[in-house]
Design a protein around this motif. Structure first.
Motif, PDB file in Angstrom:
ATOM      1  N   ASP A 229      -7.050  33.906 134.738  1.00  0.00           N
ATOM      2  CA  ASP A 229      -5.961  34.421 135.573  1.00  0.00           C
ATOM      3  C   ASP A 229      -6.463  35.405 136.633  1.00  0.00           C
ATOM      4  O   ASP A 229      -5.783  36.380 136.938  1.00  0.00           O
TER       5      ASP A 229
ATOM      6  N   MET B  29     -24.832  48.110 130.628  1.00  0.00           N
ATOM      7  CA  MET B  29     -26.114  48.504 130.018  1.00  0.00           C
ATOM      8  C   MET B  29     -26.643  47.429 129.068  1.00  0.00           C
ATOM      9  O   MET B  29     -25.885  46.827 128.315  1.00  0.00           O
TER      10      MET B  29
ATOM     11  N   SER C 233     -15.205  42.951 131.378  1.00  0.00           N
ATOM     12  CA  SER C 233     -16.485  42.698 132.045  1.00  0.00           C
ATOM     13  C   SER C 233     -16.531  43.343 133.430  1.00  0.00           C
ATOM     14  O   SER C 233     -17.579  43.847 133.846  1.00  0.00           O
TER      15      SER C 233
HETATM   16  C1  LIG Z   1     -15.649  50.900 129.958  1.00  0.00           C
HETATM   17  C2  LIG Z   1     -16.505  49.805 129.394  1.00  0.00           C
HETATM   18  C3  LIG Z   1     -17.881  49.935 129.376  1.00  0.00           C
HETATM   19  C4  LIG Z   1     -18.676  48.924 128.867  1.00  0.00           C
HETATM   20  N1  LIG Z   1     -20.018  49.050 128.935  1.00  0.00           N
HETATM   21  C5  LIG Z   1     -20.814  48.054 128.504  1.00  0.00           C
HETATM   22  C6  LIG Z   1     -22.208  48.147 128.630  1.00  0.00           C
HETATM   23  O1  LIG Z   1     -22.750  49.131 129.129  1.00  0.00           O
HETATM   24  N2  LIG Z   1     -22.968  47.087 128.195  1.00  0.00           N
HETATM   25  C7  LIG Z   1     -22.405  45.966 127.643  1.00  0.00           C
HETATM   26  O2  LIG Z   1     -23.130  45.039 127.277  1.00  0.00           O
HETATM   27  N3  LIG Z   1     -21.076  45.869 127.490  1.00  0.00           N
HETATM   28  C8  LIG Z   1     -20.269  46.884 127.915  1.00  0.00           C
HETATM   29  N4  LIG Z   1     -18.923  46.788 127.782  1.00  0.00           N
HETATM   30  C9  LIG Z   1     -18.380  45.654 127.014  1.00  0.00           C
HETATM   31  C10 LIG Z   1     -18.341  44.372 127.785  1.00  0.00           C
HETATM   32  O3  LIG Z   1     -17.569  44.579 128.934  1.00  0.00           O
HETATM   33  C11 LIG Z   1     -17.730  43.286 126.907  1.00  0.00           C
HETATM   34  O4  LIG Z   1     -18.455  43.126 125.711  1.00  0.00           O
HETATM   35  C12 LIG Z   1     -17.700  41.942 127.608  1.00  0.00           C
HETATM   36  O5  LIG Z   1     -17.481  42.096 128.970  1.00  0.00           O
HETATM   37  C13 LIG Z   1     -16.617  41.121 127.006  1.00  0.00           C
HETATM   38  O6  LIG Z   1     -16.401  39.972 127.772  1.00  0.00           O
HETATM   39  P1  LIG Z   1     -15.226  38.976 127.420  1.00  0.00           P
HETATM   40  O7  LIG Z   1     -15.430  37.804 128.280  1.00  0.00           O
HETATM   41  O8  LIG Z   1     -15.155  38.778 125.941  1.00  0.00           O
HETATM   42  O9  LIG Z   1     -13.869  39.753 127.806  1.00  0.00           O
HETATM   43  P2  LIG Z   1     -13.249  40.084 129.231  1.00  0.00           P
HETATM   44  O10 LIG Z   1     -14.277  40.548 130.164  1.00  0.00           O
HETATM   45  O11 LIG Z   1     -12.095  40.992 128.973  1.00  0.00           O
HETATM   46  O12 LIG Z   1     -12.750  38.679 129.783  1.00  0.00           O
HETATM   47  C14 LIG Z   1     -11.587  38.022 129.378  1.00  0.00           C
HETATM   48  C15 LIG Z   1     -11.059  37.217 130.560  1.00  0.00           C
HETATM   49  O13 LIG Z   1     -10.019  36.361 130.097  1.00  0.00           O
HETATM   50  C16 LIG Z   1      -8.909  36.489 130.964  1.00  0.00           C
HETATM   51  N5  LIG Z   1      -7.731  36.139 130.168  1.00  0.00           N
HETATM   52  C17 LIG Z   1      -7.310  36.702 129.009  1.00  0.00           C
HETATM   53  N6  LIG Z   1      -6.183  36.098 128.581  1.00  0.00           N
HETATM   54  C18 LIG Z   1      -5.906  35.113 129.488  1.00  0.00           C
HETATM   55  C19 LIG Z   1      -4.850  34.141 129.592  1.00  0.00           C
HETATM   56  N7  LIG Z   1      -3.852  34.049 128.709  1.00  0.00           N
HETATM   57  N8  LIG Z   1      -4.876  33.286 130.656  1.00  0.00           N
HETATM   58  C20 LIG Z   1      -5.877  33.362 131.571  1.00  0.00           C
HETATM   59  N9  LIG Z   1      -6.882  34.254 131.524  1.00  0.00           N
HETATM   60  C21 LIG Z   1      -6.888  35.128 130.491  1.00  0.00           C
HETATM   61  C22 LIG Z   1      -8.961  37.941 131.442  1.00  0.00           C
HETATM   62  O14 LIG Z   1      -8.201  38.198 132.605  1.00  0.00           O
HETATM   63  C23 LIG Z   1     -10.470  38.086 131.658  1.00  0.00           C
HETATM   64  O15 LIG Z   1     -10.840  37.593 132.936  1.00  0.00           O
HETATM   65  C24 LIG Z   1     -18.084  47.767 128.308  1.00  0.00           C
HETATM   66  C25 LIG Z   1     -16.707  47.611 128.324  1.00  0.00           C
HETATM   67  C26 LIG Z   1     -15.914  48.620 128.869  1.00  0.00           C
HETATM   68  C27 LIG Z   1     -14.423  48.431 128.886  1.00  0.00           C
END
Ligand SMILES: Cc1cc2nc3c(=O)[nH]c(=O)nc-3n(C[C@H](O)[C@H](O)[C@H](O)COP(=O)(O)OP(=O)(O)OC[C@H]3O[C@@H](n4cnc5c(N)ncnc54)[C@H](O)[C@@H]3O)c2cc1C
Length: 354
Positions: A32, A45, A39
């Motif tokens: 979306d 890091m 991310s």
């Molecule tokens: C402040 C902060 C600092 C961080 N620092 C680090 C770091 O230094 N090093 C590190 O390795 N990790 C770090 N992280 C963690 C890292 O960001 C996550 O582990 C990783 O990005 C997770 O990715 P993801 O794809 O699981 O989730 P997300 O990045 O949240 O992606 C989920 C995606 O799915 C989409 N989505 C969800 N539901 C729907 C739906 N129903 N329909 C369509 N789209 C949908 C969302 O919009 C999003 O684009 C940090 C996180 C935060 C918040």
């Protein structure tokens, strides 16, 4: 016919999609427009040694080489640098941490990741009363830049569906899954913390954890490598640095707060007591973790066509590339997933029924 639908184009969904697409597996990615993306907020890091106890991260020897390989591969493909390879200066906070550090320095498993102990005063003007150490095989990823590049790539390949996925429109039977005009053999959810709203997974114990990050600016010279003394300071050039982050267990909003900024600034001021800063940016996102800090991949115990790839906590950049390879192998060849992170074998503990 599409083989796998992936919901979510954060780091998790993107790396899994990349891995499958490279192997000719037919996918579609539904996202979306990063509406709630941890991310995009992340500091990025890549740090093999974590926390006050300076412990090696889960399966670090498996994950780290694959993470390095993945970032090299996308850098070659797109002709841009995403992974800034640099040691991290970890300053010791107190006697207790120094004791942990001494134990780690005596442990052979830690040798590849730790430099020599640096005595107090070696890193002046930083606050280094208890000395410090450089963590090797580390760095940080420009995650937002990489995600945007990958989105363009998926769009160009015709495999991105820019839409909000609605769970009530998914139909599942023994032959496959269907959502609107998309049908596939299976679906894998990589929704980050919004898994909490997913009817198939909401009662498993995924745990949201909000984090805030500041960008600060100083006229005085900043360290030229990332520094950690309770909080991160990651230099971004031209007197700017990212600092963070906070941990708001159970919080699912992405609002920035004065309390979050104050918490970060107190630690930054303690690390660099002679510096003056101004805050020039403030952002927040929500991580999705599991109780045992081990991510999960695989299929729902009762719904073999509904999968999950989630729970990467604050270590997405380290864990995701390795687990994406395992999940891709599982989908393509039927290879077993490693048991500790196989959702079907070890789903995160179910919440107690009220
Ligand atoms: C402040 C902060 C600092 C961080 N620092 C680090 C770091 O230094 N090093 C590190 O390795 N990790 C770090 N992280 C963690 C890292 O960001 C996550 O582990 C990783 O990005 C997770 O990715 P993801 O794809 O699981 O989730 P997300 O990045 O949240 O992606 C989920 C995606 O799915 C989409 N989505 C969800 N539901 C729907 C739906 N129903 N329909 C369509 N789209 C949908 C969302 O919009 C999003 O684009 C940090 C996180 C935060 C918040």
């Amino acid at each position: 016919m599409t083989q796998t639908l992936i919901v979510g184009q954060g780091m998790a969904g993107s790396v899994l999609a990349w891995e499958l697409h490279q192997h000719g597996h037919a996918i579609r990615v539904i996202d979306d427009g990063h509406r709630t993306s941890a991310s995009l907020a992340a500091a990025g890091m890549v740090n093999p040694v974590q926390g006050q106890r300076l412990k090696l991260a889960w399966r670090i020897e498996d994950c780290l080489p694959v993470a390095h390989q993945f970032f090299e591969q996308v850098e070659k493909e797109f002709g841009e640098t995403f992974f800034h390879r640099t040691p991290i200066l970890r300053l010791v906070n107190n006697e207790k941490e120094k004791d942990f550090l001494d134990q780690r320095l005596a442990d052979e498993r830690y040798q590849p990741f730790l430099g020599e102990y640096e005595q107090p005063g070696a890193n002046t003007p930083l606050h280094d009363d208890f000395g410090g150490i450089r963590i090797k095989h580390a760095g940080y990823v420009s995650t937002a830049q990489l995600l945007i590049k990958l989105r363009e790539y998926f769009e160009h390949e015709g495999i991105l569906c820019d839409a909000e996925f609605t769970h009530n429109e998914l139909s599942v039977d023994e032959n496959g899954v269907r959502w609107r005009d998309l049908s596939a053999e299976r679906i894998v959810f990589a929704e980050g913390f919004r898994i909490l709203d997913n009817p198939w997974f909401s009662d498993f114990n995924f745990q949201p954890n909000k984090g805030e990050i500041l960008t600060i600016q100083s006229d005085q010279p900043l360290p030229d490598i990332p520094v950690n003394r309770g909080k991160w300071i990651i230099p971004q050039g031209k007197g700017a640095a990212w600092c963070g982050s906070t941990y708001g267990r159970g919080q699912t909003d992405s609002e920035t707060t004065e309390a979050g900024a104050a918490d970060i600034m107190a630690k930054v001021a303690n690390t660099m007591p002679s510096h003056e800063f101004k805050i020039v940016d403030h952002r927040a996102g929500v991580r999705c973790a599991t109780g045992d800090h081990i991510p999960r991949a695989g299929f729902h115990p009762e719904h073999p066509r509904i999968g999950v790839f989630n729970g990467f906590g604050s270590k997405g950049n380290v864990f995701i590339p390795w687990l994406a390879q395992r999940m891709a192998e599982h989908l393509i060849t039927g290879a077993s997933l490693p048991e500790d992170c196989d959702f079907r074998a070890r789903p995160p503990r179910k919440k107690r029924q009220a």
